[in-house]
Write a protein that holds these residues in place. Sequence first.
Motif, PDB file in Angstrom:
ATOM      1  N   SER A   1       0.827  -1.198   0.000  1.00  0.00           N
ATOM      2  CA  SER A   1       0.000   0.000   0.000  1.00  0.00           C
ATOM      3  C   SER A   1       0.863   1.250   0.000  1.00  0.00           C
ATOM      4  O   SER A   1       0.424   2.326  -0.393  1.00  0.00           O
ATOM      5  CB  SER A   1      -0.924   0.006   1.220  1.00  0.00           C
ATOM      6  N   ARG A   2       2.120   1.080   0.426  1.00  0.00           N
ATOM      7  CA  ARG A   2       3.089   2.167   0.412  1.00  0.00           C
ATOM      8  C   ARG A   2       4.442   1.564   0.054  1.00  0.00           C
ATOM      9  O   ARG A   2       4.810   0.514   0.578  1.00  0.00           O
ATOM     10  CB  ARG A   2       3.167   2.863   1.769  1.00  0.00           C
TER      11      ARG A   2
ATOM     12  N   GLU B   1       2.876  -2.368  10.603  1.00  0.00           N
ATOM     13  CA  GLU B   1       1.880  -1.421  11.105  1.00  0.00           C
ATOM     14  C   GLU B   1       1.564  -0.356  10.058  1.00  0.00           C
ATOM     15  O   GLU B   1       0.399  -0.018   9.828  1.00  0.00           O
ATOM     16  CB  GLU B   1       2.396  -0.765  12.391  1.00  0.00           C
ATOM     17  N   ASP B   2       2.602   0.153   9.399  1.00  0.00           N
ATOM     18  CA  ASP B   2       2.419   1.165   8.360  1.00  0.00           C
ATOM     19  C   ASP B   2       1.672   0.581   7.164  1.00  0.00           C
ATOM     20  O   ASP B   2       0.806   1.227   6.570  1.00  0.00           O
ATOM     21  CB  ASP B   2       3.778   1.710   7.930  1.00  0.00           C
ATOM     22  N   GLU B   3       2.011  -0.653   6.816  1.00  0.00           N
ATOM     23  CA  GLU B   3       1.352  -1.320   5.693  1.00  0.00           C
ATOM     24  C   GLU B   3      -0.124  -1.564   5.994  1.00  0.00           C
ATOM     25  O   GLU B   3      -0.990  -1.358   5.126  1.00  0.00           O
ATOM     26  CB  GLU B   3       2.054  -2.640   5.387  1.00  0.00           C
TER      27      GLU B   3
ATOM     28  N   GLN C   1      -5.843  -0.202   5.099  1.00  0.00           N
ATOM     29  CA  GLN C   1      -7.123   0.215   5.666  1.00  0.00           C
ATOM     30  C   GLN C   1      -7.593   1.515   5.031  1.00  0.00           C
ATOM     31  O   GLN C   1      -8.788   1.697   4.780  1.00  0.00           O
ATOM     32  CB  GLN C   1      -6.992   0.385   7.188  1.00  0.00           C
ATOM     33  N   THR C   2      -6.660   2.419   4.750  1.00  0.00           N
ATOM     34  CA  THR C   2      -7.015   3.677   4.081  1.00  0.00           C
ATOM     35  C   THR C   2      -7.640   3.403   2.728  1.00  0.00           C
ATOM     36  O   THR C   2      -8.666   4.000   2.369  1.00  0.00           O
ATOM     37  CB  THR C   2      -5.767   4.568   3.906  1.00  0.00           C
TER      38      THR C   2
END
Length: 459
Positions: free
Chosen positions: A134-135, A157-159, A164-165
Motif C-alpha cells: 500500500s506504500r 503497522e504502516d502497511e 485500511q485507508t
Amino acid sequence: MTSSISPSPTILLPDLPPKTLVGIDLITFTSTPNFHGIRDLPPGWHFLYTGTTESLSLRSGGWFYITPPSPDQNHALVPTTPTTPDILIWKWNPDTETLSPLLATNNTDKQEALRHKANLGTIWQRGGLFRYCSRVSPAALAQQSAGRPVQYEIDEEDEAEGRQTWRDLTDQMTPGLLTRVVGDAVVDVDGRARWMVTSASSALRDNDVIPGITDTDPETAKEEMEKVTGEKESEFSFLPVDLKRTWREGAIGRERTEAAQDRSWALGDLVQRVSGEERDGEAQVLGELQFTFLMILTLMNYSCLQQWKRLLELVLTCRRAIRDREVLVSGVLRLLLLQLKRCDDVEGGLFDLDGEEGGEFLRKLLIKFRRSLYEVVEVTESVVKTEFEKLEAWVKEEYDWELNREVVVRRGMVQLEDGEQVELDMHDDDEDDELGEYAPMVVDLGENATPDDVNTEED
C-alpha cells in the motif's frame, strides 16, 4: 516458488515497456526490464493504471475485484465468481500505448493466457513480480529501478494502515455503481469483470467544444475525439446534479425560495431517482464521491473533478438533511476528511487542478455548512457534529482555514505603508447575509402582473 504451488492473486503485465508509469491503488512506480507484474494482491477492489510518462500523458486503467480466499458475503458483490486462482493478465497495446485485458471471446487471447500462466513460476523465481504494497519504501524503489529482485522489510503497522485507508476509500464501490457510471464491464478469459477508464473519459455535460474536433452532434463529437486519442472513450453517466434547479416541479413562492437556499429536497430527489431504497441511494452518492475522487487522484480526470465538486456542493448546502439524513451527511464528512488527507498525492496538488479558484470553493462550502449545522442541530451529541469537528480541526491545522466566521473580523481600519488609514470590508459572505449585490430588491410589476411574472427567478 514452483508452478505446482498455488499462486497468490497476481497481475501479469507481459511486454510492458521499461520506464512506463505504473499505478496500483495508492502507489506509483516506473517499470524496469525485469518487471513483469504484481503479486500478493489483497482481497477487495483495486485500480491498475499506466501512463507513458509520469506527467502530461494519457493515463488509462481498469477497476477489478480480487475475491477473498474463503467464501463470504462479499462474493455477492462480484458479477462472476471465478473457480481458478486470481491471475489477471493485461496485454500491452503498442498502438494506443495502453493496457487491455485478454478477452474471453478471442481464441488467440486464450492461448496467450495459458502460456503466461505456465511461465508464472519462472517469472516469480527470477524476481520479476513486485510484491503488492500500500506504500512503497525508498529501498524497494531503488532495488526495483536497478532491475534486482525486491527484498526489503515491510513496516507491518504502516502497511496495515495503508491498506485500511484504501479500503475506507473504496468501501462503497460496487459492480452496479461502476456499470452505471462507466458502462458495461469487459470480461477477460477467466470470466473476471474489469471496468476500463482513461483520463480523457468524460460526462457529456463536461465536454468542451473544440473547433475542428468537436461538433454540435454528441455522437459526431465522440467519434472525432476517438480519432484523436486513438481509442474508444467511455462516457460517464454521473448522478444528474443540477445546482441551478433544486426545487420540485410546480413549486412557487416561498417553497421555491427555501429549496434554493436549502437543497435538501434536491438531495432527497437524487437519492430516490438512483434507487427506490433509501440506503442504497445514499450509498450510490457516497460511492460516486469515492469513484470521482480516485479518478482525480490517479488519472487527473477533469470531468470527475467537476462531478466531485457538484456532489459536495449539493450535500454541504443542505440544512434539513443534516438532521433527516444524518448517516449520509456524516458519511460524506468522514470521507471528505480521508480524501483531503490524500490531496498531495495528486500531481501538482488537488486544488491546483481547479485553476485560479483552488480550494476556495471548498472553504466557502465548509463555512456555510458550519453555520447551518449549528443552527439546525441543537444537541451536543450528534454524529454529524462529531465528524465535522474532526474535519474542521484538520483543515485548520493543515490549511489554516478558519471555518467559524464569527471569529473573523470582516470590517475594520487598516493602516497603509504611508500611514494613511482606510476602512476594509470583506464581502465573502454577502450572498449568505443578503448584503451588497445580493440584497433583496422590491420590484413593481404593475397592476397587470400574472402569477408567472411573480414567480420568475433567474437561475
